[in-house]
Structure formats: structure tokens, C-alpha cells
Write a protein that holds these residues in place. Structure first.
Motif, PDB file in Angstrom:
ATOM      1  N   HIS A 165       0.840  -1.209   0.000  1.00 19.35           N
ATOM      2  CA  HIS A 165       0.000   0.000   0.000  1.00 19.35           C
ATOM      3  C   HIS A 165       0.870   1.253   0.000  1.00 19.35           C
ATOM      4  CE1 HIS A 165      -3.843  -1.928   0.322  1.00 19.35           C
ATOM      5  NE2 HIS A 165      -3.575  -2.503   1.481  1.00 19.35           N
ATOM      6  N   ILE A 166       1.961   1.214   0.744  1.00 20.67           N
ATOM      7  CA  ILE A 166       2.858   2.370   0.809  1.00 20.67           C
ATOM      8  C   ILE A 166       3.605   2.548  -0.506  1.00 20.67           C
ATOM      9  CG2 ILE A 166       4.929   3.250   1.972  1.00 20.67           C
ATOM     10  CD1 ILE A 166       3.673   2.331   4.590  1.00 20.67           C
ATOM     11  N   ILE A 167       4.018   1.446  -1.115  1.00 17.61           N
ATOM     12  CA  ILE A 167       4.640   1.523  -2.447  1.00 17.61           C
ATOM     13  C   ILE A 167       3.638   2.110  -3.432  1.00 17.61           C
ATOM     14  CG2 ILE A 167       5.630   0.184  -4.354  1.00 17.61           C
ATOM     15  CD1 ILE A 167       7.405   0.362  -1.821  1.00 17.61           C
ATOM     16  N   GLY A 168       2.388   1.707  -3.310  1.00 18.64           N
ATOM     17  CA  GLY A 168       1.344   2.247  -4.179  1.00 18.64           C
ATOM     18  C   GLY A 168       1.200   3.749  -4.045  1.00 18.64           C
ATOM     19  N   LEU A 169       1.280   4.252  -2.799  1.00 19.58           N
ATOM     20  CA  LEU A 169       1.218   5.698  -2.587  1.00 19.58           C
ATOM     21  C   LEU A 169       2.432   6.387  -3.205  1.00 19.58           C
ATOM     22  CD1 LEU A 169       0.015   5.690   1.134  1.00 19.58           C
ATOM     23  CD2 LEU A 169      -1.297   6.514  -0.842  1.00 19.58           C
ATOM     24  N   GLU A 170       3.597   5.786  -2.991  1.00 16.38           N
ATOM     25  CA  GLU A 170       4.846   6.362  -3.507  1.00 16.38           C
ATOM     26  C   GLU A 170       4.871   6.406  -5.025  1.00 16.38           C
ATOM     27  OE1 GLU A 170       8.909   7.784  -3.390  1.00 16.38           O
ATOM     28  OE2 GLU A 170       7.261   7.857  -1.970  1.00 16.38           O
ATOM     29  N   GLU A 171       4.379   5.356  -5.662  1.00 17.08           N
ATOM     30  CA  GLU A 171       4.484   5.240  -7.112  1.00 17.08           C
ATOM     31  C   GLU A 171       3.188   5.553  -7.854  1.00 17.08           C
ATOM     32  OE1 GLU A 171       6.228   1.437  -8.030  1.00 17.08           O
ATOM     33  OE2 GLU A 171       8.003   1.851  -6.794  1.00 17.08           O
ATOM     34  N   GLY A 172       2.153   5.917  -7.135  1.00 17.73           N
ATOM     35  CA  GLY A 172       0.877   6.240  -7.776  1.00 17.73           C
ATOM     36  C   GLY A 172       0.261   5.055  -8.500  1.00 17.73           C
ATOM     37  N   LEU A 173       0.338   3.879  -7.896  1.00 10.33           N
ATOM     38  CA  LEU A 173      -0.190   2.668  -8.529  1.00 10.33           C
ATOM     39  C   LEU A 173      -1.720   2.630  -8.473  1.00 10.33           C
ATOM     40  CD1 LEU A 173       2.352   0.048  -7.115  1.00 10.33           C
ATOM     41  CD2 LEU A 173       2.433   1.276  -9.295  1.00 10.33           C
ATOM     42  N   LYS A 174      -2.281   1.770  -9.298  1.00  9.25           N
ATOM     43  CA  LYS A 174      -3.734   1.610  -9.372  1.00  9.25           C
ATOM     44  C   LYS A 174      -4.292   1.158  -8.025  1.00  9.25           C
ATOM     45  CE  LYS A 174      -7.320  -0.976 -11.749  1.00  9.25           C
ATOM     46  NZ  LYS A 174      -7.636  -2.107 -12.596  1.00  9.25           N
ATOM     47  N   ASN A 175      -5.454   1.708  -7.659  1.00  2.00           N
ATOM     48  CA  ASN A 175      -6.099   1.366  -6.398  1.00  2.00           C
ATOM     49  C   ASN A 175      -7.246   0.391  -6.608  1.00  2.00           C
ATOM     50  OD1 ASN A 175      -4.756   2.949  -4.358  1.00  2.00           O
ATOM     51  ND2 ASN A 175      -5.625   4.742  -5.346  1.00  2.00           N
ATOM     52  N   MET A 176      -7.571  -0.337  -5.543  1.00  2.00           N
ATOM     53  CA  MET A 176      -8.809  -1.121  -5.483  1.00  2.00           C
ATOM     54  C   MET A 176      -9.927  -0.135  -5.158  1.00  2.00           C
ATOM     55  SD  MET A 176      -7.738  -4.357  -3.066  1.00  2.00           S
ATOM     56  CE  MET A 176      -6.810  -3.398  -1.852  1.00  2.00           C
ATOM     57  N   GLU A 177     -11.079  -0.366  -5.744  1.00  2.00           N
ATOM     58  CA  GLU A 177     -12.242   0.454  -5.412  1.00  2.00           C
ATOM     59  C   GLU A 177     -13.452  -0.437  -5.298  1.00  2.00           C
ATOM     60  OE1 GLU A 177     -12.933   4.003  -7.610  1.00  2.00           O
ATOM     61  OE2 GLU A 177     -10.831   4.592  -7.563  1.00  2.00           O
ATOM     62  N   GLN A 178     -14.299  -0.126  -4.314  1.00  2.00           N
ATOM     63  CA  GLN A 178     -15.544  -0.855  -4.119  1.00  2.00           C
ATOM     64  C   GLN A 178     -16.618   0.156  -3.758  1.00  2.00           C
ATOM     65  OE1 GLN A 178     -15.961  -4.032  -4.760  1.00  2.00           O
ATOM     66  NE2 GLN A 178     -18.108  -3.932  -4.222  1.00  2.00           N
ATOM     67  N   ASP A 179     -17.667   0.207  -4.548  1.00  2.00           N
ATOM     68  CA  ASP A 179     -18.772   1.151  -4.318  1.00  2.00           C
ATOM     69  C   ASP A 179     -18.276   2.587  -4.213  1.00  2.00           C
ATOM     70  OD1 ASP A 179     -20.635  -0.962  -4.319  1.00  2.00           O
ATOM     71  OD2 ASP A 179     -20.322  -1.310  -2.170  1.00  2.00           O
ATOM     72  N   GLY A 180     -17.309   2.932  -5.052  1.00  2.00           N
ATOM     73  CA  GLY A 180     -16.787   4.289  -5.092  1.00  2.00           C
ATOM     74  C   GLY A 180     -15.805   4.633  -3.984  1.00  2.00           C
ATOM     75  N   VAL A 181     -15.450   3.670  -3.152  1.00  2.00           N
ATOM     76  CA  VAL A 181     -14.521   3.901  -2.051  1.00  2.00           C
ATOM     77  C   VAL A 181     -13.157   3.329  -2.434  1.00  2.00           C
ATOM     78  CG1 VAL A 181     -14.016   3.396   0.379  1.00  2.00           C
ATOM     79  CG2 VAL A 181     -16.389   3.786  -0.352  1.00  2.00           C
ATOM     80  N   THR A 182     -12.108   4.136  -2.278  1.00  2.00           N
ATOM     81  CA  THR A 182     -10.751   3.679  -2.555  1.00  2.00           C
ATOM     82  C   THR A 182     -10.255   2.848  -1.376  1.00  2.00           C
ATOM     83  OG1 THR A 182     -10.299   5.609  -3.905  1.00  2.00           O
ATOM     84  CG2 THR A 182      -8.394   4.436  -3.042  1.00  2.00           C
ATOM     85  N   LEU A 183      -9.732   1.650  -1.698  1.00  2.00           N
ATOM     86  CA  LEU A 183      -9.345   0.692  -0.656  1.00  2.00           C
ATOM     87  C   LEU A 183      -7.872   0.306  -0.727  1.00  2.00           C
ATOM     88  CD1 LEU A 183     -12.505  -1.565  -0.922  1.00  2.00           C
ATOM     89  CD2 LEU A 183     -11.981   0.064   0.899  1.00  2.00           C
TER      90      LEU A 183
END
Length: 192
Positions: free
Chosen positions: A62-80
Motif C-alpha cells: 500500500h505504501i509503495i502504491g502511494l509512492e508510485e501512484g499505482l492503481k487502487n482497489m475500489e468498491q462502491d466508489g470507495v478507494t481501498l
């Protein structure tokens, strides 16, 4: 420790310095609170340093995702959080030189949730709303064949313990402490 190993560990922990205060996927804790709480629960259970470190690092994806702007999981419009964060984290730690006895927990903590929902459908009701949302994005309950493979992992019981700690480590009233203890464990582990 070689200077290159020290640099690798320092770069890893600088990510927690930079992103650790960010919300942990819709829970009432930060990324760093969650990481430290899992590690403390592992330590309180008498786990080895490898498992304590794995507990701290299990959501590094998750932290690597924040650092690199990776694709997020989303469910019902909520970023997870970061999509496939378990694979992102496992791959990142392997590239740094961490052994499988640490990286396997990073990948397997998601598998454990899927397994437990398959094995005991009531387990689903114990999950937080955020964990229920990520479960959908992560493939839902395991199939019979996936569960059979998972049950044969050498660290099966330790992985299930990690999953339990992961669910419990969401207390907003537990304050962040210094990461130095975990950094020292990382230094010892990467140099084994």
C-alpha cells in the motif's frame, strides 16, 4: 552491514516516514499505526523476529502504491488501497534482498483472508467494512483447489496468526512509537 544494505533498509523505512501517517484503507488508523500494531501482536505472541518483521511489513505494498501512484482497489466508489498490494509488496521486498521467510507473509496475508472466508463463511462477519470491500477486489473466498494448496504451505498456521493480528491491529488509540526496533530487525534479516 554493508553500506548498500544499510541504504536499502534506510530507503525502505524512509517510505514509512513519508507515507506512514496516511489513512490505512478506510480504517481509523494510519498505515504506520497498523504496521506497528501487527508487529507488536506478533511479538506479544512470542513469534520469531522474521514474523515480527513480516507483520510490520505485510502491507508495504500500500505504501509503495502511494509512492508510485499505482492503481487502487475500489468498491462502491470507495478507494481501498493499492490493487494487488500483496504482490507489489512481496516483489519490492524480494528486490531489496529480504528472504522468503519474510516475503511469503506479505503475499499470504491476503490469501489467508480468502481462505478463512472459504473455510468458515461466518468469518466474513468478523471483518471490518474495509476488509469486506477489499475481499471482493481480491477475488472473494478461495476455491476448494486454492484452499488445498494454501493448507499445505509450510507456514500455514503462522500465516493464519498473521491474519488474526491484521484484523486486530486497527486501534486508533495506540500511539506510534519509533521504528528503530523494526529497522534493526530488518538490518539483521537482510544480512542473514
Amino acid at each position: 552491514m554493508s553500506s548498500s544494505s544499510e541504504d536499502l533498509v534506510n530507503s525502505l523505512f524512509s517510505l514509512y516516514d513519508k507515507w506512514g501517517t496516511q489513512n490505512y484503507i478506510g480504517e481509523k488508523v494510519s498505515q504506520l499505526q497498523h504496521a506497528q500494531q501487527v508487529a507488536r501482536l506478533a511479538e506479544d505472541a512470542g513469534s520469531s523476529e522474521d514474523i515480527v518483521l513480516a507483520g510490520f511489513l505485510h502491507d508495504i505494498g500500500h505504501i509503495i502504491g502511494l509512492e508510485e501512484g499505482l492503481k487502487n482497489m475500489e468498491q462502491d466508489g470507495v478507494t481501498l488501497g493499492t490493487a494487488e498490494h500483496e504482490e507489489v509488496g512481496e516483489n519490492y521486498l524480494r528486490k531489496l534482498g529480504f528472504p522468503e521467510k519474510v516475503t511469503q507473509f506479505v503475499k499470504a496475508h491476503v490469501q489467508a483472508k480468502r481462505y478463512l472466508v472459504f473455510k468458515n463463511p461466518e468469518y466474513y462477519n468478523t471483518l471490518s467494512d474495509a476488509s469486506k470491500g477489499t475481499l471482493i477486489c481480491q477475488g472473494g473466498p478461495m476455491s476448494v483447489s486454492e484452499a488445498e494448496v494454501f493448507e499445505n504451505l509450510e507456514s500455514f498456521q503462522d500465516i493464519l496468526n498473521m491474519r488474526s493480528w491484521d484484523e486486530k491491529a486497527k486501534n486508533p488509540n495506540i500511539q506510534i512509537i519509533s521504528n528503530e526496533k523494526y529497522r534493526q530487525i530488518a538490518i539483521r534479516t537482510i544480512n542473514e
